[in-house]
Design a protein around this motif. Structure first.
Motif, PDB file in Angstrom:
ATOM      1  N   MET A 113       0.827  -1.204   0.000  1.00  0.00           N
ATOM      2  CA  MET A 113       0.000   0.000   0.000  1.00  0.00           C
ATOM      3  C   MET A 113       0.864   1.258   0.000  1.00  0.00           C
ATOM      4  N   ARG A 114       1.985   1.192   0.690  1.00  0.00           N
ATOM      5  CA  ARG A 114       2.885   2.348   0.690  1.00  0.00           C
ATOM      6  C   ARG A 114       3.472   2.561  -0.703  1.00  0.00           C
ATOM      7  N   ASP A 115       3.846   1.459  -1.377  1.00  0.00           N
ATOM      8  CA  ASP A 115       4.356   1.576  -2.744  1.00  0.00           C
ATOM      9  C   ASP A 115       3.319   2.235  -3.649  1.00  0.00           C
ATOM     10  N   LEU A 116       2.047   1.847  -3.453  1.00  0.00           N
ATOM     11  CA  LEU A 116       0.978   2.454  -4.261  1.00  0.00           C
ATOM     12  C   LEU A 116       0.838   3.940  -3.963  1.00  0.00           C
ATOM     13  N   ALA A 117       0.993   4.303  -2.672  1.00  0.00           N
ATOM     14  CA  ALA A 117       0.888   5.719  -2.302  1.00  0.00           C
ATOM     15  C   ALA A 117       2.026   6.517  -2.917  1.00  0.00           C
ATOM     16  N   VAL A 118       3.236   5.958  -2.909  1.00  0.00           N
ATOM     17  CA  VAL A 118       4.368   6.645  -3.539  1.00  0.00           C
ATOM     18  C   VAL A 118       4.138   6.792  -5.037  1.00  0.00           C
ATOM     19  N   GLN A 119       3.603   5.740  -5.650  1.00  0.00           N
ATOM     20  CA  GLN A 119       3.296   5.803  -7.088  1.00  0.00           C
ATOM     21  C   GLN A 119       2.257   6.872  -7.371  1.00  0.00           C
ATOM     22  N   ALA A 120       1.234   6.965  -6.496  1.00  0.00           N
ATOM     23  CA  ALA A 120       0.168   7.951  -6.706  1.00  0.00           C
ATOM     24  C   ALA A 120       0.624   9.368  -6.408  1.00  0.00           C
ATOM     25  N   GLY A 121       1.782   9.517  -5.747  1.00  0.00           N
ATOM     26  CA  GLY A 121       2.279  10.855  -5.433  1.00  0.00           C
ATOM     27  C   GLY A 121       2.818  11.595  -6.635  1.00  0.00           C
ATOM     28  N   SER A 122       2.872  10.941  -7.762  1.00  0.00           N
ATOM     29  CA  SER A 122       3.364  11.584  -8.983  1.00  0.00           C
ATOM     30  C   SER A 122       2.187  11.982  -9.873  1.00  0.00           C
ATOM     31  N   ASP A 123       2.207  13.199 -10.378  1.00  0.00           N
ATOM     32  CA  ASP A 123       1.131  13.692 -11.241  1.00  0.00           C
ATOM     33  C   ASP A 123       1.235  13.153 -12.657  1.00  0.00           C
ATOM     34  N   SER A 124       2.161  12.237 -12.883  1.00  0.00           N
ATOM     35  CA  SER A 124       2.192  11.575 -14.182  1.00  0.00           C
ATOM     36  C   SER A 124       1.059  10.562 -14.316  1.00  0.00           C
ATOM     37  N   ASN A 125       0.368  10.284 -13.209  1.00  0.00           N
ATOM     38  CA  ASN A 125      -0.778   9.379 -13.236  1.00  0.00           C
ATOM     39  C   ASN A 125      -2.019  10.140 -13.686  1.00  0.00           C
ATOM     40  N   GLY A 135      -8.813  18.339  10.449  1.00  0.00           N
ATOM     41  CA  GLY A 135      -8.378  17.068   9.886  1.00  0.00           C
ATOM     42  C   GLY A 135      -9.111  16.753   8.592  1.00  0.00           C
ATOM     43  N   VAL A 136      -8.446  16.032   7.726  1.00  0.00           N
ATOM     44  CA  VAL A 136      -9.047  15.564   6.483  1.00  0.00           C
ATOM     45  C   VAL A 136      -9.363  14.088   6.666  1.00  0.00           C
ATOM     46  N   THR A 137     -10.643  13.741   6.719  1.00  0.00           N
ATOM     47  CA  THR A 137     -11.043  12.366   7.002  1.00  0.00           C
ATOM     48  C   THR A 137     -11.313  11.590   5.720  1.00  0.00           C
ATOM     49  N   GLY A 138     -11.552  10.301   5.891  1.00  0.00           N
ATOM     50  CA  GLY A 138     -11.891   9.476   4.746  1.00  0.00           C
ATOM     51  C   GLY A 138     -10.835   8.456   4.412  1.00  0.00           C
ATOM     52  N   GLY A 139      -9.812   8.307   5.270  1.00  0.00           N
ATOM     53  CA  GLY A 139      -8.808   7.289   5.053  1.00  0.00           C
ATOM     54  C   GLY A 139      -7.845   7.642   3.931  1.00  0.00           C
ATOM     55  N   VAL A 140      -7.055   6.661   3.542  1.00  0.00           N
ATOM     56  CA  VAL A 140      -6.051   6.915   2.507  1.00  0.00           C
ATOM     57  C   VAL A 140      -6.731   7.213   1.172  1.00  0.00           C
ATOM     58  N   LYS A 141      -6.234   8.225   0.515  1.00  0.00           N
ATOM     59  CA  LYS A 141      -6.759   8.621  -0.798  1.00  0.00           C
ATOM     60  C   LYS A 141      -5.598   8.806  -1.745  1.00  0.00           C
ATOM     61  N   PHE A 142      -5.836   8.503  -3.021  1.00  0.00           N
ATOM     62  CA  PHE A 142      -4.792   8.587  -4.033  1.00  0.00           C
ATOM     63  C   PHE A 142      -5.232   9.443  -5.211  1.00  0.00           C
ATOM     64  N   ASP A 143      -6.292  10.257  -5.011  1.00  0.00           N
ATOM     65  CA  ASP A 143      -6.831  11.039  -6.119  1.00  0.00           C
ATOM     66  C   ASP A 143      -5.978  12.244  -6.453  1.00  0.00           C
ATOM     67  N   THR A 144      -5.137  12.701  -5.511  1.00  0.00           N
ATOM     68  CA  THR A 144      -4.232  13.817  -5.788  1.00  0.00           C
ATOM     69  C   THR A 144      -2.862  13.485  -5.209  1.00  0.00           C
ATOM     70  N   ALA A 145      -1.858  14.212  -5.692  1.00  0.00           N
ATOM     71  CA  ALA A 145      -0.505  14.001  -5.170  1.00  0.00           C
ATOM     72  C   ALA A 145      -0.425  14.362  -3.697  1.00  0.00           C
ATOM     73  N   THR A 146      -1.155  15.398  -3.275  1.00  0.00           N
ATOM     74  CA  THR A 146      -1.142  15.822  -1.871  1.00  0.00           C
ATOM     75  C   THR A 146      -1.734  14.741  -0.973  1.00  0.00           C
ATOM     76  N   ASN A 147      -2.891  14.192  -1.389  1.00  0.00           N
ATOM     77  CA  ASN A 147      -3.512  13.126  -0.595  1.00  0.00           C
ATOM     78  C   ASN A 147      -2.644  11.868  -0.564  1.00  0.00           C
ATOM     79  N   ALA A 148      -1.950  11.603  -1.653  1.00  0.00           N
ATOM     80  CA  ALA A 148      -1.061  10.437  -1.692  1.00  0.00           C
ATOM     81  C   ALA A 148       0.076  10.607  -0.699  1.00  0.00           C
TER      82      ALA A 148
END
Length: 390
Positions: free
Chosen positions: A92-104, A287-300
């Motif tokens: 899951m951490r690998d996915l978060a790092v991957q989602a942290g790039s706006d190339s997605n 706080g920003v609730t809703g658990g882990v999100k990958f929709d933006t680089a900031t949330n990732a």
């Protein structure tokens, strides 16, 4: 000596000695056949009491050793599941790092989110199905389990295994619904020229977990800094503060620093009962609730921080379980030595020395045969009376 037939003293004497010999012979046979020196309390009353106490200890240590083995088995069951939990969190951490790039693009982020949700669902399943003998281990229902590893009823005869840190269900819930980030609490300049001094910052997560940190000893005193920039640098350099918080500087329209924003690494909302000198509490970040999100680089990025916190929890839990397992293994070794020594002590008291007892048996056997022969001779000794009656 007269000649009597009603009372044969020699025969009575021979019979008495033969009876004693037969009794000794019977006892020797009993000890040789049972292998025990003490077969009844009459054999050795004090020895029986001591040996029974030792026997109780030996039996208790035997069961205690099995209990310790059960403890190791339980720990191995829990730790085995946590091994997979670690793997899931790392993925899951690998996915978060991957989602942290706006190339997605949007589709890529949706695919990342789908996999992360499936992994989180598996965490929930693991927490609900990991059990030992019907005892749930990773769902938070068992904070501690006690194991009897001694032969007596003292507190030192039990070992407690802490499972409070192995709450995988709580981890899954946090990743699904917990606070992943906070905007940070703002501290604005209240008195120019008086900035500085130690301060205490507290983070409170959505789950109610609080982390409170005070800047370390030797932190610059009040009025040391004339701007918030220098104070922010000092906070970043402080090991206590930087272990749990980050700081950034806010700027006015002219680009001058007019305050700092303190954010918690665990995503909690920051407050301060003892704010820095010269700074006043401004806006408290939400706080920003809703658990882990990958929709933006900031949330990732926020998801990375939250997942890192969960990985740390699992690592700590596995370390605690490993330490407990090593303790159980040492306990089993100690119990084995104690059991061996106590068994030897009981054997010296209760068991028959076969060589010595065989000597006694042989003596009694010979005396028995001799006594029987002498009793026969004594019974014949009064036959001389018949010569007088002829």
């Amino acid at each position: 000596m007269g000649m009597q037939i009603n009372t044969n003293i020699a025969a009575n004497n021979s019979y008495r000695n033969l009876s004693n010999t037969q009794n000794d012979l019977s006892k020797s046979l009993e000890k040789l056949s049972s292998g025990l020196r003490i077969n009844r309390a009459a054999d050795d009353a004090a020895g029986l009491a001591i040996s029974e106490g030792l026997r109780s200890q030996v039996g208790g240590l035997t069961v205690a050793s099995r209990n310790a083995q059960d403890g190791i088995s339980l720990i191995q069951t829990a730790e085995g599941s946590l091994t997979e939990v670690h793997s899931i969190l790392q993925r899951m951490r690998d996915l978060a790092v991957q989602a942290g790039s706006d190339s997605n693009n949007v589709k890529s982020r949706e695919a990342i989110t789908t996999e992360a949700k499936a992994l989180n669902d598996e965490l929930t399943r693991i927490s609900e199905t990991s059990n030992f003998n019907g005892i749930q281990l990773l769902d938070g229902s068992q904070s501690s389990l006690k194991f009897q590893v001694g032969a007596d009823g003292s507190a030192s005869s039990q070992i407690a295994v802490d499972l409070s840190g192995a709450n995988v269900k709580s981890i899954a819930t946090t990743l699904a619904n917990g606070t992943t980030a906070a905007t940070g609490s703002e501290f604005t300049i209240a008195a120019v020229g008086a900035i500085g001094g130690p301060a205490t910052f507290t983070s409170t997560t959505a789950a109610g977990v609080q982390t409170s940190v005070t800047t370390g000893a030797g932190f610059p005193a009040a009025a040391t800094f004339t701007s918030v920039d220098g104070y922010a640098d000092a906070l970043r350099a402080d090991a206590n503060f930087s272990s749990a918080f980050t700081v950034s500087v806010t700027k006015d329209a002219n680009g001058a620093g007019n305050g700092i924003i303190v954010s918690a690494k665990d995503g909690g909302v920051v407050s301060s009962a003892t704010p820095p000198a010269g700074l006043a509490v401004g806006t408290v970040g939400a706080g920003v609730t809703g658990g882990v999100k990958f929709d933006t680089a900031t949330n990732a990025q926020a998801a990375i921080t939250l997942i890192d916190a969960q990985i740390t929890k699992v690592s700590t839990a596995r370390s605690d379980l490993g330490a407990s397992q090593n303790r159980f293994e040492s306990t089993i070794k100690s119990l084995s030595v104690s059991k061996e020594n106590l068994s030897a002590a009981e054997s010296r008291i209760r068991d028959t020395d076969m060589a010595e007892e065989m000597v006694k048996y042989t003596r009694a056997n010979v005396l028995s045969q001799a006594g029987t022969a002498m009793l026969a001779q004594a019974n014949q000794s009064n036959q001389g009376v018949l010569q007088l009656l002829r």
